[in-house]
Design a protein around this motif. Structure first.
Motif, PDB file in Angstrom:
ATOM      1  N   GLN A 261       0.835  -1.202   0.000  1.00  0.00           N
ATOM      2  CA  GLN A 261       0.000   0.000   0.000  1.00  0.00           C
ATOM      3  C   GLN A 261       0.873   1.256   0.000  1.00  0.00           C
ATOM      4  N   VAL A 262       1.965   1.204   0.772  1.00  0.00           N
ATOM      5  CA  VAL A 262       2.883   2.347   0.788  1.00  0.00           C
ATOM      6  C   VAL A 262       3.455   2.579  -0.604  1.00  0.00           C
ATOM      7  N   ARG A 263       3.834   1.479  -1.272  1.00  0.00           N
ATOM      8  CA  ARG A 263       4.407   1.630  -2.610  1.00  0.00           C
ATOM      9  C   ARG A 263       3.390   2.243  -3.568  1.00  0.00           C
ATOM     10  N   ASP A 264       2.150   1.746  -3.540  1.00  0.00           N
ATOM     11  CA  ASP A 264       1.118   2.302  -4.408  1.00  0.00           C
ATOM     12  C   ASP A 264       0.879   3.787  -4.107  1.00  0.00           C
ATOM     13  N   LEU A 265       0.787   4.111  -2.816  1.00  0.00           N
ATOM     14  CA  LEU A 265       0.489   5.498  -2.445  1.00  0.00           C
ATOM     15  C   LEU A 265       1.630   6.435  -2.823  1.00  0.00           C
ATOM     16  N   ILE A 266       2.863   6.001  -2.608  1.00  0.00           N
ATOM     17  CA  ILE A 266       3.986   6.879  -2.951  1.00  0.00           C
ATOM     18  C   ILE A 266       3.998   7.150  -4.465  1.00  0.00           C
ATOM     19  N   VAL A 267       3.658   6.142  -5.251  1.00  0.00           N
ATOM     20  CA  VAL A 267       3.560   6.364  -6.701  1.00  0.00           C
ATOM     21  C   VAL A 267       2.544   7.464  -6.998  1.00  0.00           C
ATOM     22  N   THR A 268       1.389   7.409  -6.330  1.00  0.00           N
ATOM     23  CA  THR A 268       0.360   8.430  -6.516  1.00  0.00           C
ATOM     24  C   THR A 268       0.865   9.818  -6.105  1.00  0.00           C
ATOM     25  N   TYR A 269       1.530   9.884  -4.972  1.00  0.00           N
ATOM     26  CA  TYR A 269       2.044  11.172  -4.478  1.00  0.00           C
ATOM     27  C   TYR A 269       3.129  11.726  -5.407  1.00  0.00           C
ATOM     28  N   VAL A 270       4.050  10.831  -5.828  1.00  0.00           N
ATOM     29  CA  VAL A 270       5.151  11.288  -6.691  1.00  0.00           C
ATOM     30  C   VAL A 270       4.599  11.804  -8.015  1.00  0.00           C
ATOM     31  N   LYS A 271       3.590  11.116  -8.526  1.00  0.00           N
ATOM     32  CA  LYS A 271       2.968  11.562  -9.777  1.00  0.00           C
ATOM     33  C   LYS A 271       2.353  12.960  -9.600  1.00  0.00           C
ATOM     34  N   ALA A 272       1.750  13.185  -8.449  1.00  0.00           N
ATOM     35  CA  ALA A 272       1.068  14.463  -8.203  1.00  0.00           C
ATOM     36  C   ALA A 272       2.034  15.649  -8.183  1.00  0.00           C
ATOM     37  N   ILE A 273       3.290  15.422  -7.783  1.00  0.00           N
ATOM     38  CA  ILE A 273       4.230  16.559  -7.690  1.00  0.00           C
ATOM     39  C   ILE A 273       5.117  16.686  -8.919  1.00  0.00           C
TER      40      ILE A 273
END
Lengths: 331, 331
Positions: B194-206
């Motif tokens: 879940q952390v890996r999926d979420l970090i991908v989402t966050y990194v994409k956002a910035i």
């Protein structure tokens, strides 16, 4: 970084579960390394009953250690697991829980001491071997297999095995009658990326054989549970855990964390919690296990925890800096 | 399962290091939630000096909490971080260590209490917000930015934010003058996937903004450190940690584990170990933190640890089964 392997072993999502997962509880075997296997019958019986109630697949009740190397008395009964000692606890074990005994290469009189399966209450023998002991281990595997047991193989201290040696060893181990081969992080030195890479290598080695891959992790860097679930995701299906993480030095993957993670309805957390609060926790006053900074230091340096265990028994168990300086000088 | 993101943030191998990594020590801020921020000056000074010596990037020295909500006396000085209290410890902070203060949405009088930067010893303000408080948080971000601070954003309790809400919130947060946005696992409920999926989402956002992604993990399931390094591998560059994992309930990612993992020569583990053995460990007799089974239960159930914290203060702190049964009934 590795690509995630998608094979029939690694299926399972947050809502589904993998029926192939098997948990082995090695609380008595690994925890016994703290107290020379001097557990009371009451304690061993409580763990056995908890494992049955919790739906565990295997209980490793101890070692079949050589009585020449490990004199009885100095070592408690779970260092040798004589049939009469084990039967005093489990009777004929009329349960689905399989009983397992560990035999260390070069520290067991396996030819004499491992009885034919029909005379034994044990279902499985786990052969533990360092890489340089493989010839002995192979003989032990064949001996136990011929006597009728399921045989499981623990290739120890994988964090100090060279890649080329591992590539050479795995096919040799696979070409034996073992049912499963374990990735064993004896020093608690591996990070999740390394576990993922290694499990890929192990899974590839067993492809098409019907054998399984397991993981046995130590908690030196608070990664035993994390690495166990990473291994699971990458295709391992045999998981070692202990009640409250009890085990030598930093201990093992805590059973309660693992069962809480798995969605498999065959496992139950409540008997695990009950046994921990009634039987395991009271031992904390006389036995130490679990993550501590000295174990972290040996783990980070990819070293056996023995120096950290000695340091924790010294009169300065929390002098981390002196211990760190000493370990760095020895590097 | 996610594909690993390969971007300029996630480079680094076992032998190299990523110069973009920044560690924030929140020992006093998060640890203060255990003792209402009643740390002695000596303790706070020891942590400050250890952070300077260890090469930390930020030290979060406490909260700028409202004195109406948190009366001084009942709460120690690090709940408000008045300039004179902080300067008593750090002087004008003539070091490379940046000082940070946390401001909770709706629990701070930020307009009055956050001074213009030139009157303050602080370098950065971290705005902590639950998703429903974002409008308030945005006003706080702009206020602090206009006053001259670096502003960092903590979006709390991400394990209970719906994906659609997160997708809506992130662009709004990115479109502010914050330097970094943190993934905050307030309940210690997230698994590494879940952390890996979420970090991908966050990194994409910035992407393309020059902003950074951080991680703040709790140790309810012994995954704070494991999840921090997973986030790091996936592109997070701001890492929260505390000395010996000190922090509310199960505590945080232990600094000593994190620094031992990073190969970055700017960080040093020895001052961390020295401060832990001399100052942090002695507090263990009066304050409790770190993984315990009740926190594991709230973490597994994706709940705030408050019921587990209360249970640990009760007269039956180790009655796990009763607590488990109660939590399951409330589910």
């Amino acid at each position: 970084m590795v690509e995630h392997v998608k094979n029939e072993r690694s299926k399972g999502t947050w809502l589904t579960y993998r029926p192939d997962i098997k948990i082995l509880d090695c609380t008595i075997r690994d925890g016994g390394l703290i107290n020379n296997h001097h557990f009371t019958d009451d304690f061993v019986r409580a763990v056995y009953e908890a494992d049955v109630a919790a739906g565990m697949d295997y209980m490793e009740i101890g070692y079949r250690g050589s009585k020449k190397i490990y004199p009885p008395g100095e070592h408690g009964p779970w260092k040798h697991c004589d049939e009469e000692d084990v039967r005093r606890i489990v009777g004929d074990n009329p349960t689905p829980l399989k009983l397992c005994v560990m035999a260390d290469a070069e520290r067991t009189d396996y030819r004499e001491d491992i009885l034919p399966k029909q005379e034994s209450v044990f279902d499985a023998v786990r052969v533990a071997t360092y890489i340089h002991q493989i010839p002995t281990a192979l003989d032990m595997v064949h001996d136990a297999h011929e006597k009728g047991y399921e045989v499981i193989l623990q290739l120890m201290a994988v964090s100090v095995i060279q890649e080329a040696e591992l590539e050479e060893a795995l096919p040799i181990l696979v070409d034996t009658p073992v049912s499963a081969i374990y990735l064993v992080d004896s020093f608690g030195a591996l990070y999740s990326e390394q576990v993922r890479d290694l499990i890929v290598t192990y899974v590839k080695a067993i492809e098409g054989t019907g054998k399984e891959i397991g993981i046995h992790a130590h908690n030196a860097q608070q990664l035993a549970y994390a690495n166990t679930i990473e291994a699971l995701i990458m295709g391992a299906s045999r998981l070692d855990a202990t009640l409250n993480g009890m085990g030598r030095g930093p201990g093992n993957c805590p059973m309660e964390l693992l069962v809480g993670f798995l969605k498999n309805p065959k496992f139950h957390i409540r008997p695990v919690l009950q046994c921990i609060q009634d039987y395991v926790l009271p031992l904390k006053s006389e036995m130490e296990w679990g993550p501590k900074i000295p174990y972290m230091i040996t783990g980070q340096l990819n070293l056996h925890p023995r120096t950290a265990i000695e340091m924790r028994k010294s009169d300065r168990p929390d002098d981390y800096v002196t211990f760190y300086d000493k370990m760095m000088e020895e590097e």
